[in-house]
Design a protein around this motif. Structure first.
Motif, PDB file in Angstrom:
ATOM      1  N   ALA A   1       0.843  -1.203   0.000  1.00  0.00           N
ATOM      2  CA  ALA A   1       0.000   0.000   0.000  1.00  0.00           C
ATOM      3  C   ALA A   1       0.875   1.248   0.000  1.00  0.00           C
ATOM      4  O   ALA A   1       2.015   1.231   0.463  1.00  0.00           O
ATOM      5  CB  ALA A   1      -0.898  -0.010   1.236  1.00  0.00           C
ATOM      6  N   ASP A   2       0.308   2.307  -0.512  1.00  0.00           N
ATOM      7  CA  ASP A   2       0.951   3.626  -0.451  1.00  0.00           C
ATOM      8  C   ASP A   2       2.338   3.669  -1.093  1.00  0.00           C
ATOM      9  O   ASP A   2       3.257   4.306  -0.566  1.00  0.00           O
ATOM     10  CB  ASP A   2       1.042   4.123   0.999  1.00  0.00           C
ATOM     11  CG  ASP A   2      -0.323   4.234   1.655  1.00  0.00           C
ATOM     12  OD1 ASP A   2      -1.294   4.584   0.956  1.00  0.00           O
ATOM     13  OD2 ASP A   2      -0.416   3.961   2.855  1.00  0.00           O
ATOM     14  N   VAL A   3       2.490   2.980  -2.210  1.00  0.00           N
ATOM     15  CA  VAL A   3       3.750   3.010  -2.935  1.00  0.00           C
ATOM     16  C   VAL A   3       3.430   3.078  -4.426  1.00  0.00           C
ATOM     17  O   VAL A   3       2.513   2.406  -4.901  1.00  0.00           O
ATOM     18  CB  VAL A   3       4.636   1.782  -2.576  1.00  0.00           C
ATOM     19  CG1 VAL A   3       3.998   0.486  -2.967  1.00  0.00           C
ATOM     20  CG2 VAL A   3       6.016   1.912  -3.152  1.00  0.00           C
ATOM     21  N   SER A   4       4.160   3.911  -5.131  1.00  0.00           N
ATOM     22  CA  SER A   4       3.924   4.052  -6.570  1.00  0.00           C
ATOM     23  C   SER A   4       4.448   2.823  -7.314  1.00  0.00           C
ATOM     24  O   SER A   4       5.256   2.054  -6.785  1.00  0.00           O
ATOM     25  CB  SER A   4       4.615   5.301  -7.106  1.00  0.00           C
ATOM     26  OG  SER A   4       6.015   5.105  -7.147  1.00  0.00           O
ATOM     27  N   GLU A   5       4.009   2.667  -8.542  1.00  0.00           N
ATOM     28  CA  GLU A   5       4.454   1.538  -9.355  1.00  0.00           C
ATOM     29  C   GLU A   5       5.969   1.568  -9.566  1.00  0.00           C
ATOM     30  O   GLU A   5       6.642   0.550  -9.452  1.00  0.00           O
ATOM     31  CB  GLU A   5       3.743   1.533 -10.707  1.00  0.00           C
ATOM     32  CG  GLU A   5       4.110   0.356 -11.572  1.00  0.00           C
ATOM     33  CD  GLU A   5       3.284   0.252 -12.840  1.00  0.00           C
ATOM     34  OE1 GLU A   5       3.479  -0.718 -13.585  1.00  0.00           O
ATOM     35  OE2 GLU A   5       2.437   1.144 -13.098  1.00  0.00           O
ATOM     36  N   VAL A   6       6.504   2.729  -9.848  1.00  0.00           N
ATOM     37  CA  VAL A   6       7.953   2.858 -10.062  1.00  0.00           C
ATOM     38  C   VAL A   6       8.710   2.480  -8.796  1.00  0.00           C
ATOM     39  O   VAL A   6       9.689   1.720  -8.841  1.00  0.00           O
ATOM     40  CB  VAL A   6       8.314   4.291 -10.522  1.00  0.00           C
ATOM     41  CG1 VAL A   6       9.818   4.502 -10.525  1.00  0.00           C
ATOM     42  CG2 VAL A   6       7.725   4.573 -11.891  1.00  0.00           C
TER      43      VAL A   6
END
Length: 106
Positions: free
Chosen positions: A80-85
């Motif tokens: 959760a709360d993490v961008s794809e990059v």
């Protein structure tokens, strides 16, 4: 052997070691392995967990180990709360750190 082939096999090995993390953990908890096998399982699991925790912290280490082993992509990730990059970078860095901590590469 071509360098790209070596990187590919190392990546496959690290993925397999992550996938096998919970089987080894179950054997450790049952206590039914020989002393040598138990020692090796503890060593692998400690190094893998430590390598992941170095990158994402102890709270998220097992999730990333699971998702690396199961080849879970960002779209189906439980992170959760993490961008794809960032997610992809974490996975790449964790795999690299596992290989280093297990002395599979320099």
């Amino acid at each position: 052997m071509h360098v790209k082939s070596l990187e590919s096999t190392l990546d496959t090995l690290v993925i397999a070691l992550c996938l096998d993390f919970w089987r080894r953990q179950a054997v450790i908890l049952r206590g039914d392995a020989t002393k040598r096998t138990d020692t090796e399982y503890r060593y692998y699991n400690f190094k893998i967990f430590d390598a992941a925790a170095d990158i994402v912290g102890e709270d998220m280490a097992e999730l990333y180990i699971k998702e690396i082993g199961e080849r879970t992509g960002y779209a189906k990730s439980e992170a959760a709360d993490v961008s794809e990059v960032t997610y992809k970078n974490y996975k790449r860095m964790i795999k690299d750190n596992i290989a280093k901590k297990l002395h599979l590469r320099d």
